[in-house]
Design an enzyme around this catalytic site. Structure first.
Site, PDB file in Angstrom:
ATOM      1  N   TRP A 330       0.837  -1.205   0.000  1.00 47.40           N
ATOM      2  CA  TRP A 330       0.000   0.000   0.000  1.00 47.40           C
ATOM      3  C   TRP A 330       0.872   1.256   0.000  1.00 47.40           C
ATOM      4  O   TRP A 330       0.535   2.252  -0.647  1.00 47.40           O
ATOM      5  CB  TRP A 330      -0.905  -0.001   1.238  1.00 47.40           C
ATOM      6  CG  TRP A 330      -1.756   1.236   1.366  1.00 47.40           C
ATOM      7  CD1 TRP A 330      -2.999   1.441   0.835  1.00 47.40           C
ATOM      8  CD2 TRP A 330      -1.433   2.438   2.077  1.00 47.40           C
ATOM      9  NE1 TRP A 330      -3.461   2.688   1.168  1.00 47.40           N
ATOM     10  CE2 TRP A 330      -2.522   3.318   1.929  1.00 47.40           C
ATOM     11  CE3 TRP A 330      -0.328   2.853   2.828  1.00 47.40           C
ATOM     12  CZ2 TRP A 330      -2.544   4.588   2.505  1.00 47.40           C
ATOM     13  CZ3 TRP A 330      -0.335   4.111   3.393  1.00 47.40           C
ATOM     14  CH2 TRP A 330      -1.426   4.973   3.241  1.00 47.40           C
ATOM     15  N   HIS A 331       1.999   1.201   0.689  1.00 50.07           N
ATOM     16  CA  HIS A 331       2.853   2.382   0.787  1.00 50.07           C
ATOM     17  C   HIS A 331       3.573   2.709  -0.511  1.00 50.07           C
ATOM     18  O   HIS A 331       3.979   3.860  -0.715  1.00 50.07           O
ATOM     19  CB  HIS A 331       3.879   2.210   1.914  1.00 50.07           C
ATOM     20  CG  HIS A 331       3.323   2.481   3.276  1.00 50.07           C
ATOM     21  ND1 HIS A 331       2.700   1.515   4.027  1.00 50.07           N
ATOM     22  CD2 HIS A 331       3.287   3.618   4.019  1.00 50.07           C
ATOM     23  CE1 HIS A 331       2.313   2.040   5.178  1.00 50.07           C
ATOM     24  NE2 HIS A 331       2.644   3.309   5.195  1.00 50.07           N
ATOM     25  N   GLY A 332       3.765   1.747  -1.391  1.00 52.24           N
ATOM     26  CA  GLY A 332       4.441   2.072  -2.632  1.00 52.24           C
ATOM     27  C   GLY A 332       4.719   0.865  -3.498  1.00 52.24           C
ATOM     28  O   GLY A 332       4.790  -0.277  -3.018  1.00 52.24           O
ATOM     29  N   PHE A 493       1.925   8.328  -1.056  1.00 52.04           N
ATOM     30  CA  PHE A 493       1.430   6.980  -0.829  1.00 52.04           C
ATOM     31  C   PHE A 493      -0.048   6.865  -1.157  1.00 52.04           C
ATOM     32  O   PHE A 493      -0.550   5.798  -1.364  1.00 52.04           O
ATOM     33  CB  PHE A 493       1.666   6.539   0.620  1.00 52.04           C
ATOM     34  CG  PHE A 493       3.104   6.659   1.051  1.00 52.04           C
ATOM     35  CD1 PHE A 493       4.128   6.337   0.182  1.00 52.04           C
ATOM     36  CD2 PHE A 493       3.421   7.123   2.311  1.00 52.04           C
ATOM     37  CE1 PHE A 493       5.451   6.445   0.571  1.00 52.04           C
ATOM     38  CE2 PHE A 493       4.754   7.229   2.716  1.00 52.04           C
ATOM     39  CZ  PHE A 493       5.756   6.898   1.841  1.00 52.04           C
TER      40      PHE A 493
END
Length: 493
Positions: A330-332, A493
Site C-alpha cells: 500500500w505504501h508504494g 502513498f
C-alpha cells in the site's frame, strides 16, 4: 495544494472558513456544504486539474453502488444476496483496479518483463495525489454498505465525507459515522472561538514540525542517499538513518497535527492517527500508535476476513504477515516497501509468539530494541532499492570510518541558529569549537520531543495568553520559512 504554502494559509483557508460559516449563518446550510465540497475539489486539483475526474468518477461510482446496496429490492432473498455479492465484486474490482492501474501497473509490468524476458511497454503513469487514501476510505464505505452498516446519504453529504480537505490526500482514513454526524450537528454550524483557538494552536505546531524540523532533516537524508553509490562512511550512514527516522516522524506528525487543527477550526473532530509511536516498547505497540486509521482499516477489512486469530496460532501469524505485506505494498510500488512490510509482519508475529519472554525484559531494553528495529527497517522504506538499503546497513555495521564530511553537516544549518549564535556573547566561539553542533542539536531535540512530550491530541487544551503567544510565534516562524515548500511524505502513498 499544500498546507505548508502561502496560498493555503493566507488565502484558501480564511476564504473557505468565512464562506462556510457565513453561509450557515445566513441559513443556507446546503450551500455551506456545497462550498466546502467545491473548495475541497479546488484544493485537490490545484497542482493537476486532471486528477479531478479520477476522484469525481470514483465518488460517483461508489455512491451509486452504496445506493444500490440500500435499495429495497422486490425479489427473493437468495437473489438479493447474490446481487449484492455481484455489486460488491464490482465495487472492489473498480476501486482496487483504480489503484492498481495508477499505482502498480508499471511495477507489475516491469517485474513481468524481468521474470519472463518480455518487452511490454511501461506507461510511466503519474500517481494521482492521495489515491490510496480516498480509495480505501470508499472501499470501507462500500463494504459497510454491503453489510448494511451505513445509512442513506445524499450525494452532497457523501462527497463531503470523501473530499473534506484536511484529511483528503494523506488521511486519516475516516469512517462515515465519524465525520458526517458532526457536519449534521447544528451546534457545529457556527464558528466557536474555543475550537478556533485550539485549531490554530495545533495547526501552527504542526507547521513548525514540518517546515523547521522535517524539511531540514530531509536535506541531510537526501544528501546521504544521494552519495551512497559514491561511498559513505559508517557515521554518515548512522546519521542519515537517524535523520530519516526523525524526518518521517515529524513530517507525518506535523501533517496529522495540521489536519487535526483544521478539523477543529470547522468544529470537526478528526480521528486520532498518530500517538507518539517512538515511545513504543514493541513492534506491536508501535503499530498501535503509528497511522492508527490505516491499522484499523487493515485489521477490519483484511485481518478479520482472513480469520484473524480464530483459526489457530500458526494461521494467526500467517494472517499478521499477510496484512503487513499488504501494508508495505500500500505504501508504494517497490520491493523495498514489500520487504519493509514483511519485516514488520515477522517482528509482530515473533513479539506475540515470545510475549512472555519479551515482557520479562526491562522496559528500557524493550524500547531500545524496538527503536533500533524501526530505524533499521526505515532504511528499506527510504532506499531506492533493496541493494541500496543493504549497502547502507553494511556501512553502518562495518563501523570503520567515523568521519562525517562537512558537506553533510552543512545540511543541518538553519539561519535562525546562526542568528542566535551571533547575538549571544561567547556562544559563537563555543559552537565553532564543536564540530557538527547543529546536527547534534537537531538529533537531541528531536529525540527529546519524541519521548518527553505529549502529542497535541493527548494534551488538554485551554486558551491562555502563553498558548496564544506560542501559536503566533509558531505561525510567524513557520510562514517565514516557507520559501522551500515541500510535499508531505505521505502524499506519495
Amino acid at each position: 495544494m499544500l498546507f505548508n504554502s502561502y496560498i493555503f494559509i493566507l488565502f484558501f483557508l480564511p476564504v473557505t472558513l468565512l464562506g462556510y460559516f457565513g453561509l450557515h449563518k445566513a441559513g443556507f446550510h446546503m450551500l455551506a456544504k456545497l462550498e466546502l465540497v467545491l473548495m475541497s475539489f479546488w484544493f485537490y486539483g490545484y497542482f493537476n486539474p486532471s486528477y479531478l475526474w479520477i476522484m469525481g468518477s470514483s465518488i460517483l461510482v461508489n455512491y451509486v453502488l452504496s445506493q444500490l446496496f440500500q435499495r429495497k429490492w422486490q425479489m427473493p432473498q437468495s437473489r438479493i444476496h447474490l446481487l449484492k455479492k455481484i455489486l460488491l465484486a464490482v465495487g472492489l474490482t473498480f476501486n482496487l483496479g483504480l489503484i492498481f492501474y495508477y499505482k502498480y501497473y508499471d511495477f507489475f509490468v516491469d517485474n513481468l518483463n524481468k521474470a519472463f524476458s518480455t518487452d511490454f511497454q511501461l506507461r510511466h503513469i503519474v500517481l494521482p495525489l492521495g489515491i490510496s487514501f480516498f480509495t480505501f476510505q470508499q472501499v470501507s464505505y462500500v463494504i459497510d454498505s454491503y453489510r448494511g452498516q451505513t445509512r442513506e446519504y445524499n450525494i452532497l453529504d457523501y462527497s463531503l465525507f470523501v473530499t473534506f480537505f484536511p484529511q483528503l490526500v494523506a488521511g486519516p482514513i475516516v469512517l462515515h459515522n465519524e465525520v458526517l454526524p458532526q457536519f449534521a450537528d447544528k451546534n457545529n454550524w457556527k464558528m466557536k472561538s474555543g475550537n478556533m483557538a485550539h485549531g490554530i494552536y495545533v495547526f501552527s505546531a504542526g507547521l513548525v514540525k514540518k517546515v523547521i524540523i522535517a524539511d531540514t532533516l530531509s536535506k541531510a537524508v537526501t544528501w546521504g542517499y544521494g552519495n551512497v553509490s559514491a561511498g559513505i562512511t559508517s557515521m554518515e550512514g548512522i546519521l542519515m538513518m537517524l535523520a530519516y527516522a526523525f524526518q518521517i516522524y515529524f513530517d507525518f506528525s506535523g501533517y496529522c497535527d495540521m489536519a487535526t487543527g483544521l478539523g477543529y477550526m470547522f468544529n470537526i473532530k478528526i480521528p486520532m492517527n498518530f500517538n507518539s509511536p517512538y515511545k513504543a516498547l514493541s513492534v506491536v505497540d508501535f503499530w498501535s500508535r503509528w497511522h492508527l486509521t490505516l491499522t484499523r482499516f487493515l485489521r477490519t477489512y483484511i485481518y478479520f476476513p482472513l480469520g484473524g486469530s480464530r483459526k489457530g496460532t500458526i494461521r494467526t501469524y500467517i494472517n499478521i504477515i499477510v496484512v503487513f505485506l499488504v501494508s508495505g505494498l500500500w505504501h508504494g510500488a517497490n520491493w523495498t516497501f514489500i520487504l519493509w512490510g514483511f519485516l514488520h509482519g515477522v517482528a509482530n508475529a515473533l513479539t506475540r509468539m515470545f510475549k512472555k519472554q519479551w515482557n520479562s525484559m526491562h522496559t528500557v531494553l524493550q524500547w531500545m530494541v524496538t527503536f533500533l528495529f524501526i530505524n533499521v527497517t526505515w532504511i528499506f522504506f527510504r532506499a531506492e532499492s533493496i541493494s541500496q538499503a543493504v549497502t547502507v546497513i553494511k556501512k553502518i555495521l562495518g563501523f570503520q570510518n567515523l568521519n562525517v564530511r562537512a558537506s553533510m553537516l552543512e545540511q543541518f544549518k538553519l539561519t535562525e541558529f546562526a542568528f542566535i549564535y551571533e547575538h549571544i556573547p561567547g556562544l559563537n566561539e563555543i559552537v565553532s569549537s564543536i564540530r557538527g553542533f547543529d546536527a547534534l542539536i537537531f538529533m537531541t531535540a528531536a529525540l527529546v520531543i519524541c519521548l518527553a512530550f505529549k502529542n497535541n491530541q493527548e494534551m488538554e487544551f485551554k486558551p491562555t495568553v502563553r498558548r496564544s503567544l506560542t501559536a503566533i510565534f509558531y505561525l510567524v516562524w513557520g510562514i517565514m520559512s516557507l520559501s522551500g515548500v515541500s510535499e508531505f511524505l505521505y502524499f506519495n502513498f
